[in-house]
Write a protein that holds these residues in place. Structure first.
Motif, short mmCIF file in Angstrom:
data_model
loop_
_atom_site.label_atom_id
_atom_site.label_comp_id
_atom_site.label_asym_id
_atom_site.label_seq_id
_atom_site.Cartn_x
_atom_site.Cartn_y
_atom_site.Cartn_z
N ARG A 186 51.04 45.06 45.53
CA ARG A 186 51.78 45.31 44.29
C ARG A 186 52.13 43.98 43.61
O ARG A 186 51.96 43.83 42.39
CB ARG A 186 53.05 46.11 44.59
CG ARG A 186 53.91 46.40 43.37
CD ARG A 186 53.35 47.53 42.53
NE ARG A 186 54.25 47.85 41.44
CZ ARG A 186 54.02 47.55 40.17
NH1 ARG A 186 52.90 46.94 39.80
NH2 ARG A 186 54.89 47.88 39.23
N ILE A 187 52.62 43.03 44.38
CA ILE A 187 52.98 41.73 43.83
C ILE A 187 51.73 41.00 43.33
O ILE A 187 51.70 40.47 42.21
CB ILE A 187 53.74 40.89 44.88
CG1 ILE A 187 55.09 41.55 45.22
CG2 ILE A 187 53.96 39.45 44.39
CD1 ILE A 187 55.77 41.02 46.47
N ASP A 188 50.68 40.98 44.16
CA ASP A 188 49.43 40.30 43.77
C ASP A 188 48.84 40.88 42.48
O ASP A 188 48.35 40.13 41.63
CB ASP A 188 48.39 40.43 44.88
CG ASP A 188 48.59 39.45 46.02
OD1 ASP A 188 49.45 38.56 45.90
OD2 ASP A 188 47.88 39.56 47.03
N ASP A 189 48.87 42.20 42.34
CA ASP A 189 48.31 42.84 41.15
C ASP A 189 49.01 42.36 39.88
O ASP A 189 48.38 42.19 38.83
CB ASP A 189 48.39 44.36 41.25
CG ASP A 189 47.39 44.95 42.22
OD1 ASP A 189 46.49 44.20 42.68
OD2 ASP A 189 47.50 46.15 42.55
N ILE A 190 50.32 42.14 39.99
CA ILE A 190 51.07 41.67 38.82
C ILE A 190 50.80 40.18 38.56
O ILE A 190 50.55 39.78 37.42
CB ILE A 190 52.59 41.92 39.01
CG1 ILE A 190 52.85 43.42 39.12
CG2 ILE A 190 53.37 41.33 37.83
CD1 ILE A 190 54.26 43.77 39.53
N VAL A 191 50.82 39.37 39.61
CA VAL A 191 50.55 37.94 39.47
C VAL A 191 49.16 37.73 38.87
O VAL A 191 48.95 36.87 38.02
CB VAL A 191 50.69 37.21 40.82
CG1 VAL A 191 50.19 35.77 40.73
CG2 VAL A 191 52.14 37.24 41.30
N GLU A 192 48.22 38.55 39.28
CA GLU A 192 46.84 38.42 38.80
C GLU A 192 46.74 38.64 37.28
O GLU A 192 45.89 38.04 36.62
CB GLU A 192 45.92 39.40 39.54
CG GLU A 192 44.46 39.12 39.33
CD GLU A 192 43.56 39.83 40.33
OE1 GLU A 192 42.44 39.35 40.55
OE2 GLU A 192 44.00 40.85 40.91
N LYS A 193 47.62 39.46 36.71
CA LYS A 193 47.62 39.65 35.26
C LYS A 193 47.83 38.31 34.55
O LYS A 193 47.22 38.03 33.53
CB LYS A 193 48.74 40.61 34.85
CG LYS A 193 48.54 42.05 35.25
CD LYS A 193 49.73 42.87 34.74
CE LYS A 193 49.61 44.33 35.14
NZ LYS A 193 50.70 45.14 34.57
N TYR A 194 48.72 37.52 35.10
CA TYR A 194 49.01 36.20 34.51
C TYR A 194 47.86 35.25 34.74
O TYR A 194 47.41 34.54 33.81
CB TYR A 194 50.30 35.66 35.11
CG TYR A 194 50.67 34.26 34.66
CD1 TYR A 194 50.89 33.97 33.32
CD2 TYR A 194 50.81 33.24 35.60
CE1 TYR A 194 51.24 32.68 32.91
CE2 TYR A 194 51.16 31.96 35.21
CZ TYR A 194 51.37 31.68 33.86
OH TYR A 194 51.71 30.41 33.47
N TYR A 195 47.35 35.21 35.96
CA TYR A 195 46.24 34.31 36.28
C TYR A 195 45.01 34.62 35.44
O TYR A 195 44.31 33.72 35.00
CB TYR A 195 45.89 34.40 37.76
CG TYR A 195 46.89 33.70 38.68
CD1 TYR A 195 48.03 33.08 38.19
CD2 TYR A 195 46.67 33.65 40.04
CE1 TYR A 195 48.91 32.44 39.03
CE2 TYR A 195 47.55 33.02 40.90
CZ TYR A 195 48.69 32.41 40.39
OH TYR A 195 49.57 31.78 41.22
N ASN A 196 44.74 35.90 35.21
CA ASN A 196 43.57 36.30 34.41
C ASN A 196 43.72 35.96 32.93
O ASN A 196 42.74 35.80 32.23
CB ASN A 196 43.30 37.80 34.56
CG ASN A 196 42.74 38.14 35.92
OD1 ASN A 196 42.25 37.27 36.63
ND2 ASN A 196 42.83 39.40 36.30
N LYS A 197 44.96 35.86 32.49
CA LYS A 197 45.22 35.57 31.08
C LYS A 197 45.03 34.08 30.77
O LYS A 197 44.75 33.70 29.65
CB LYS A 197 46.65 35.99 30.73
CG LYS A 197 47.01 35.89 29.28
CD LYS A 197 46.40 37.01 28.48
CE LYS A 197 46.91 37.00 27.05
NZ LYS A 197 46.28 38.01 26.23
N LYS A 198 45.20 33.25 31.78
CA LYS A 198 45.18 31.80 31.56
C LYS A 198 43.78 31.30 31.28
O LYS A 198 42.81 31.75 31.77
CB LYS A 198 45.76 31.05 32.76
CG LYS A 198 47.20 31.37 33.06
CD LYS A 198 48.11 31.31 31.87
CE LYS A 198 48.33 29.87 31.42
NZ LYS A 198 49.03 29.77 30.14
#
Length: 198
Positions: A186-198
């Motif tokens: 759950r945490i990784d899925d949210i963090v990945e949203k930010y990483y993918n946006k960069k």
């Protein structure tokens, strides 16, 4: 991910913002564009938190309660009467944490502050003081997920739960520990949203 993200430390609050909107997260945490105005209830919550912390640490809080209005003093005294029998089992109060984790080889950190930590035998309970209302869906609330996951890493145990308590109503909700891998995903899925946006 072409470059290292500017933000590598996430709290339950920042994860809630990120889950809702990557743009809002970037504005708030990269550019400091958020306008946050504390209302009277938030200020009262801070007073209650400070008083509970001082009480659990064994300080004489009689003079400190002078800041409260009469109704608030009555509510607070009733609250202390309900938790006084458990006072000795609280091992930490206002307990900060920082956990190193990672996603696809990129490290990130999870941070927060537990209002109080209770231990009885080998079982831990995270206490979270709420001024009035409790979370509507506490099992899926990101605060529950982040805190339970982080504490399981800190104490190397899954014998834990989280208890939200309303100071004014003295109602509570318990969230039993579920699954480390589920919390991590759950945490990784949210963090990945930010990483993918960069």
């Amino acid at each position: 991910m072409a470059q290292k993200p500017k933000i590598d430390t996430f709290s339950s609050n920042s994860l809630k913002v990120l889950d809702r909107s990557v743009e809002e997260f970037i504005d708030k945490y990269e550019y400091n564009l958020s306008l946050f105005k504390k209302d009277d209830r938030a200020i009262l919550g801070q007073k209650y938190h400070g008083l509970i912390c001082a009480y659990l640490k064994g300080f004489d809080i009689e003079k400190m309660t002078l800041e409260l209005e009469e109704r608030q003093k009555t509510i607070f005294k009733n609250f202390l009467n309900k938790i006084k029998l458990e006072k000795k089992s609280f091992i930490k109060t206002e307990y900060p944490f920082l956990i190193k984790d990672g996603l696809k080889g990129v490290p990130y950190y999870i941070t927060g502050r537990l209002d109080a930590l209770h231990k009885k035998d080998d079982f831990y309970t995270i206490y979270d003081w709420k001024t009035l209302n409790l979370p509507k869906n506490a099992n899926d609330d990101l605060q529950s997920i982040v805190y339970l996951y982080s504490l399981s890493k800190m104490v190397k145990s899954e014998k834990i739960k989280m208890r939200y308590i309303s100071i004014e109503k003295f109602e509570f909700i318990d969230v039993e520990f579920d699954n480390c891998a589920k919390y991590k995903k759950r945490i990784d899925d949210i963090v990945e949203k930010y990483y993918n946006k960069k």
